[in-house]
Design a protein around this motif. Structure first.
Motif, mmCIF file in Angstrom:
data_model
loop_
_atom_site.group_PDB
_atom_site.id
_atom_site.type_symbol
_atom_site.label_atom_id
_atom_site.label_comp_id
_atom_site.label_asym_id
_atom_site.label_seq_id
_atom_site.Cartn_x
_atom_site.Cartn_y
_atom_site.Cartn_z
ATOM 1 N N HIS A 294 0.878 -1.174 0.000
ATOM 2 C CA HIS A 294 0.000 0.000 0.000
ATOM 3 C C HIS A 294 0.915 1.224 0.000
ATOM 4 O O HIS A 294 1.962 1.234 0.654
ATOM 5 N N THR B 21 0.873 3.906 1.486
ATOM 6 C CA THR B 21 1.174 4.496 2.793
ATOM 7 C C THR B 21 2.454 3.926 3.397
ATOM 8 O O THR B 21 3.097 4.579 4.221
ATOM 9 N N GLN B 22 2.835 2.720 3.001
ATOM 10 C CA GLN B 22 4.067 2.113 3.516
ATOM 11 C C GLN B 22 5.321 2.798 2.979
ATOM 12 O O GLN B 22 6.422 2.566 3.486
ATOM 13 N N GLN C 198 6.014 5.687 3.574
ATOM 14 C CA GLN C 198 6.428 6.613 4.624
ATOM 15 C C GLN C 198 7.584 6.080 5.447
ATOM 16 O O GLN C 198 8.302 6.838 6.076
ATOM 17 N N SER D 278 6.118 13.525 2.640
ATOM 18 C CA SER D 278 4.889 13.062 3.271
ATOM 19 C C SER D 278 3.918 12.590 2.206
ATOM 20 O O SER D 278 4.030 12.942 1.022
ATOM 21 N N LEU D 279 2.933 11.788 2.613
ATOM 22 C CA LEU D 279 1.939 11.290 1.667
ATOM 23 C C LEU D 279 1.164 12.438 1.040
ATOM 24 O O LEU D 279 0.803 12.380 -0.145
ATOM 25 N N HIS E 23 3.771 -7.340 5.808
ATOM 26 C CA HIS E 23 2.865 -6.801 4.784
ATOM 27 C C HIS E 23 2.644 -7.834 3.681
ATOM 28 O O HIS E 23 1.531 -7.981 3.153
#
Length: 261
Positions: free
Chosen positions: A164, A166-167, A169, A175-176, A215
């Motif tokens: 995903h 978001t990983q 980060q 930043s996302l 994950h």
């Protein structure tokens, strides 16, 4: 599709480097290619290899030695000759995620333009079977783009994958919110896999010591729960080039098997 500008150089030993003006990215972008010697077939299957964060088009070639793995399998295991296309991700921040941003479509660059560039280098790959693979962020790109475009790829094989966006980060400085992602396609690999019943052949692997192992195990369980056919393998190893160099052979063997299905 045609590129406004296309600069390429064959540096010997089947290795080509190209810089093209990308309409998807609105700027120039780089790709490395490898064409094995002695190809006599009319069609040349294309394997797109996506790099991870911090890297570029040279990573799979010079750090992963992907062409050496391909040549060894051709010589020792009768692997059919395949062309390798190793593009940059578009070079946004520490890594673009191979996703559409508001200012550039890093997904369209890979799915649409990289195969067109490969055909400029060797036209035999134009209508040949197409495969996609990658490592870490590139594994995410391979899984997500392959699943979102099932008619474009015969098979997908990924290594040590983010599952995903978001990983990212855990790896990148940005930043996302700075990614400023666009489009309506899912960002989780499992959600991409659920969009259509007819998917490319799918495999992925991860090292047991890898920071992303949980994950990958979760993705495996989620795919099983959804009844989506796939191959998942774990091997000893971490998030390293030694691991990716070794297990690229598993990807190429998988692609060979998919050619006969």
């Amino acid at each position: 599709m045609s590129f406004r500008t296309f600069e390429s150089a064959h540096i010997g030993g089947g290795i080509h480097h190209a810089t093209v003006k990308s309409a998807a990215l609105h700027r120039r972008a780089d790709i490395s290619f490898y064409v094995p010697s002695g190809v006599t077939s009319e069609k040349l299957p294309l394997v797109i290899l996506l790099h991870g964060v911090y890297g570029s088009h040279w990573a799979w070639l010079y750090k992963g030695r992907a062409h050496e793995v391909l040549d060894r399998l051709i010589q020792e295991e009768n692997l059919p000759p395949m062309m390798l296309a190793m593009p940059s991700d578009g070079l946004w921040g520490d890594g673009s995620g191979y996703a559409p941003h508001s200012d550039a479509d890093y997904a369209a660059w890979i799915v649409n333009e990289v195969p067109e560039a490969a055909a400029e280098i060797d036209p035999r790959c134009k209508d040949a079977p197409r495969f996609i693979s990658g490592l870490s962020m590139g594994g995410y790109g391979a899984l997500r783009l392959g699943l979102l475009h099932p008619k474009k790829f015969v098979a997908i094989s990924a290594h040590s994958s983010i599952t995903h966006v978001t990983q990212m980060q855990g790896f990148v400085e940005e930043s996302l919110a700075e990614f400023d992602l666009t489009g309506t396609d899912p960002l989780a690999v499992i959600d991409c896999a659920k969009l259509t019943a007819r998917l490319p052949h799918l495999r992925f692997d991860c090292g047991s010591e890898d920071v992303l192992i949980e994950h990958n195990r979760t993705l495996h369980r989620d795919l099983q729960a959804a009844g989506i056919p796939h191959v998942y393998e774990e091997f000893f190893g971490g998030h390293t080039w030694d691991y990716w160099h070794e297990h690229l052979a598993d990807t190429l063997r998988f692609f060979k098997a998919c050619l006969s299905l």
